[in-house]
Design a protein around this motif. Structure first.
Motif, mmCIF file in Angstrom:
data_model
loop_
_atom_site.group_PDB
_atom_site.id
_atom_site.type_symbol
_atom_site.label_atom_id
_atom_site.label_comp_id
_atom_site.label_asym_id
_atom_site.label_seq_id
_atom_site.Cartn_x
_atom_site.Cartn_y
_atom_site.Cartn_z
ATOM 1 N N MET A 1 45.617 36.066 42.470
ATOM 2 C CA MET A 1 45.352 37.439 41.984
ATOM 3 C C MET A 1 44.409 37.579 40.842
ATOM 4 S SD MET A 1 48.120 41.043 41.921
ATOM 5 C CE MET A 1 48.518 40.421 43.556
ATOM 6 N N LYS A 2 43.176 38.137 41.123
ATOM 7 C CA LYS A 2 41.971 37.803 40.373
ATOM 8 C C LYS A 2 41.895 39.021 39.493
ATOM 9 C CE LYS A 2 37.506 35.913 39.872
ATOM 10 N NZ LYS A 2 36.536 35.330 40.677
ATOM 11 N N LEU A 3 41.758 39.215 38.040
ATOM 12 C CA LEU A 3 41.547 40.299 37.161
ATOM 13 C C LEU A 3 40.328 40.026 36.571
ATOM 14 C CD1 LEU A 3 45.255 40.467 35.769
ATOM 15 C CD2 LEU A 3 44.453 41.248 37.854
ATOM 16 N N LEU A 4 39.849 41.304 36.029
ATOM 17 C CA LEU A 4 38.532 41.227 35.169
ATOM 18 C C LEU A 4 39.101 41.812 33.915
ATOM 19 C CD1 LEU A 4 35.567 40.800 34.652
ATOM 20 C CD2 LEU A 4 35.233 43.208 35.522
ATOM 21 N N LEU A 5 39.077 41.249 32.522
ATOM 22 C CA LEU A 5 39.229 41.770 31.284
ATOM 23 C C LEU A 5 37.775 41.842 30.736
ATOM 24 C CD1 LEU A 5 41.064 42.121 28.882
ATOM 25 C CD2 LEU A 5 41.030 39.585 28.515
ATOM 26 N N VAL A 6 37.716 43.138 30.409
ATOM 27 C CA VAL A 6 36.368 43.508 29.661
ATOM 28 C C VAL A 6 36.939 43.742 28.068
ATOM 29 C CG1 VAL A 6 34.398 44.931 29.302
ATOM 30 C CG2 VAL A 6 35.421 44.606 31.744
ATOM 31 N N GLU A 7 36.752 42.829 27.181
ATOM 32 C CA GLU A 7 37.061 43.008 25.748
ATOM 33 C C GLU A 7 36.384 42.015 24.996
ATOM 34 O OE1 GLU A 7 38.438 43.177 22.354
ATOM 35 O OE2 GLU A 7 39.969 44.225 23.730
ATOM 36 N N ASP A 8 35.829 42.764 23.667
ATOM 37 C CA ASP A 8 34.847 42.106 23.006
ATOM 38 C C ASP A 8 35.297 41.207 21.912
ATOM 39 O OD1 ASP A 8 35.558 44.400 21.579
ATOM 40 O OD2 ASP A 8 33.818 44.407 20.592
ATOM 41 N N GLU A 9 36.464 41.465 21.673
ATOM 42 C CA GLU A 9 37.185 40.420 20.524
ATOM 43 C C GLU A 9 37.505 39.099 20.997
ATOM 44 O OE1 GLU A 9 37.475 40.929 17.500
ATOM 45 O OE2 GLU A 9 36.519 42.895 17.247
ATOM 46 N N GLY A 36 30.270 43.237 31.912
ATOM 47 C CA GLY A 36 31.560 43.863 32.594
ATOM 48 C C GLY A 36 31.412 44.638 33.888
ATOM 49 N N LEU A 37 30.317 45.545 33.601
ATOM 50 C CA LEU A 37 30.316 46.446 34.699
ATOM 51 C C LEU A 37 29.343 45.681 35.787
ATOM 52 C CD1 LEU A 37 29.712 49.163 35.991
ATOM 53 C CD2 LEU A 37 27.470 49.529 34.869
ATOM 54 N N GLN A 38 28.504 44.783 35.553
ATOM 55 C CA GLN A 38 27.845 43.931 36.466
ATOM 56 C C GLN A 38 28.731 43.109 37.365
ATOM 57 O OE1 GLN A 38 24.943 41.451 34.820
ATOM 58 N NE2 GLN A 38 24.993 39.749 36.230
ATOM 59 N N HIS A 43 31.829 41.698 42.305
ATOM 60 C CA HIS A 43 32.763 40.773 42.570
ATOM 61 C C HIS A 43 33.936 41.583 42.810
ATOM 62 C CE1 HIS A 43 30.404 38.087 40.205
ATOM 63 N NE2 HIS A 43 31.061 37.102 40.940
ATOM 64 N N SER A 44 35.044 41.108 43.419
ATOM 65 C CA SER A 44 36.220 41.575 43.892
ATOM 66 C C SER A 44 37.447 41.370 43.170
ATOM 67 C CB SER A 44 36.728 41.454 45.322
ATOM 68 O OG SER A 44 37.831 42.168 46.068
ATOM 69 N N TYR A 45 37.846 42.296 42.510
ATOM 70 C CA TYR A 45 39.086 42.157 41.328
ATOM 71 C C TYR A 45 40.342 43.085 41.969
ATOM 72 C CZ TYR A 45 35.816 40.163 38.294
ATOM 73 O OH TYR A 45 34.491 39.353 38.009
ATOM 74 N N GLU A 46 41.459 42.792 41.777
ATOM 75 C CA GLU A 46 42.911 43.338 42.031
ATOM 76 C C GLU A 46 42.902 44.527 40.901
ATOM 77 O OE1 GLU A 46 44.740 43.435 44.625
ATOM 78 O OE2 GLU A 46 43.024 41.882 45.336
ATOM 79 N N THR A 73 38.625 49.948 42.397
ATOM 80 C CA THR A 73 39.505 49.159 41.818
ATOM 81 C C THR A 73 40.231 49.674 40.736
ATOM 82 O OG1 THR A 73 37.969 47.243 42.254
ATOM 83 C CG2 THR A 73 39.537 46.728 40.477
ATOM 84 N N PRO A 74 41.648 49.550 40.711
ATOM 85 C CA PRO A 74 42.490 50.121 39.615
ATOM 86 C C PRO A 74 41.858 49.674 38.256
ATOM 87 C CG PRO A 74 44.079 49.154 41.380
ATOM 88 C CD PRO A 74 42.675 48.795 41.543
#
Length: 225
Positions: A1-9, A36-38, A43-46, A73-74
């Motif tokens: 299950m693939k997630l995207l994390l957009v976090e600059d720290e 992150g938007l790109q 890509h497909s994320y859950e 995507t949630p």
């Protein structure tokens, strides 16, 4: 299950990534809003976990762009901005959940699981199947016995109607009202024409016919040799 994390720290992102991977998730990280938007659009994320204060594009700008592209995507907002107004902005922009930093990691995991579980249920519910025929209302695809069938928008709507009511005889008036969203002209043969178009695409070449005419009554989707 693939997630995207957009976090600059970097320390925060490394901590979250490591913890979620230990829970069985695959995590990809973006360190600014533009990248992150790109990733989110290509890509497909859950699930997308999105900070608000980010370089280049804020999390709210990323969220707005995703929803404008009809990207469903949630999104879980994970941010230090925790006032009621901040939360209202997040939810108003299309966020599915909102968690304020600092946070307890078990709570983050619980929210991630809840959102991905809901996402899985939504994807599952978009699939309609009858015999060897499959229609995906979300992806707008149709296949029979694994072979893709290309339909026009009208044909797709017609087939979806039949697949939501298998075994039920649908009158021409019912079909016209549902698919064309207009009153039925008894002198028109448009329904018959489109059913024939659909039948030629769905049944042609198969011994088991699925679309049948019930003389004097209408049409029905049922398995019959």
């Amino acid at each position: 299950m693939k997630l995207l994390l957009v976090e600059d720290e970097p320390k925060v992102s490394a901590f979250i990534k490591r913890g979620l991977e230990e829970e069985g998730f695959e995590v990809e990280v973006a360190y600014d809003g533009r990248f992150g938007l790109q990733l989110a659009l290509s890509h497909s994320y859950e699930l997308i976990i999105l900070d608000v204060i980010l370089p280049h594009h804020s999390g709210l700008e990323v969220l707005e762009a995703l929803r404008k592209h009809d990207q469903q995507t949630p999104v879980l907002m994970l941010t230090a901005l925790g006032t009621t107004q901040d939360k209202l902005q997040g939810f108003g922009g299309g966020a599915d959940d909102y968690l304020v930093k600092p946070f307890d990691f078990p709570e983050l995991v619980a929210r991630v699981r809840a959102l991905t579980r809901r996402r899985g249920q939504q994807v599952k519910s978009s699939l309609l199947t009858f015999a060897d025929l499959t229609l995906d209302t979300a992806a707008k695809t149709v296949s029979r016995n694994g072979q893709q069938i290309k339909l026009t928008a009208r044909e797709f709507g017609l087939l979806e109607l039949f697949m939501r009511h298998p075994g039920r005889v649908l009158s021409r008036a019912e079909i016209a009202s549902d698919v064309w969203e207009e009153s039925f002209d008894a002198g028109s043969n448009v329904v018959d024409v489109y059913v024939n178009y659909l039948r030629n695409k769905v049944d042609k070449g198969y011994s088991q016919k699925l679309l049948h005419t019930v003389v004097g009554m209408g049409y029905v989707l049922r398995a019959q040799e």
